[in-house]
Design a protein around this motif. Structure first.
Motif, short mmCIF file in Angstrom:
data_model
loop_
_atom_site.label_atom_id
_atom_site.label_comp_id
_atom_site.label_asym_id
_atom_site.label_seq_id
_atom_site.Cartn_x
_atom_site.Cartn_y
_atom_site.Cartn_z
N SER A 74 7.30 63.02 -3.67
CA SER A 74 6.71 63.95 -4.64
C SER A 74 7.24 63.71 -6.04
O SER A 74 6.50 63.85 -7.02
CB SER A 74 6.96 65.39 -4.20
OG SER A 74 6.37 65.62 -2.93
N CYS A 115 4.48 70.04 -4.86
CA CYS A 115 5.19 69.57 -3.67
C CYS A 115 6.70 69.50 -3.88
O CYS A 115 7.47 69.78 -2.96
CB CYS A 115 4.63 68.23 -3.22
SG CYS A 115 2.90 68.36 -2.64
N ASN A 130 0.41 64.93 -1.93
CA ASN A 130 0.64 64.84 -3.37
C ASN A 130 -0.68 64.63 -4.10
O ASN A 130 -0.95 65.27 -5.13
CB ASN A 130 1.58 63.69 -3.72
CG ASN A 130 3.01 63.86 -3.26
OD1 ASN A 130 3.74 62.88 -3.19
ND2 ASN A 130 3.45 65.06 -2.95
#
Length: 152
Positions: A42, A50, A133
């Motif tokens: 992330s 995230c 993501n």
């Protein structure tokens, strides 16, 4: 604020299946390792949603602030085990694959610390978090305590 596409509402069947696959993969690996990989991916992908979610989860499972903060510079930080370092190197190699196919050294470290089944499971984990993501960044999602609260 622009209208937010909630993936759970827009495509509930596929998102539930995607989520279930993620949970199955997570159960096959150590929870600490799972969260480190999710946070690192992330960070590389610039997914604030995230990063926020998985640092919260990591803390809830006993991860230290030091280890969370150092993930952005894990190569130089002596606080990770060799197994964790191998997983983080694999995460970097797969997440950055568009920058060049540099996974050979990472694969060697991976093979030294993970069984073949764990290698596949870790690879699936990296792919799943990279997908999340992209979903979160693509749809400008921000979840707080599991609830979609706003877009960026």
């Amino acid at each position: 604020m622009t209208k937010v596409t909630d993936p759970y509402a827009a495509a509930p069947t596929l998102i539930k299946q995607w989520t279930a696959t993620g949970f199955a993969v997570e159960k096959s690996l150590d929870k600490t390792l799972v969260e480190l990989v999710k946070i690192r991916s992330s960070i590389l992908n610039g997914c604030a949603n995230c990063i926020n979610m998985h640092t919260t989860d990591a803390r809830a499972h006993g991860e230290t602030e030091q280890r969370i903060y150092l993930l952005s510079a894990w190569h130089e930080a002596p606080v990770y085990t060799d197994r964790e370092r191998a997983a983080l190197a694999w995460t970097d190699a797969l997440t950055r694959i568009s920058e060049g196919h540099t996974q050979k050294a990472a694969k060697e470290a991976l093979e030294a610390h993970f069984t073949p089944e764990e290698q596949v499971n870790l690879t699936l984990l990296v792919n799943i978090i990279n997908g999340w993501n992209r979903i979160a960044v693509g749809f400008d999602l921000w979840y707080e305590n599991g609830v979609l609260v706003k877009a960026a």
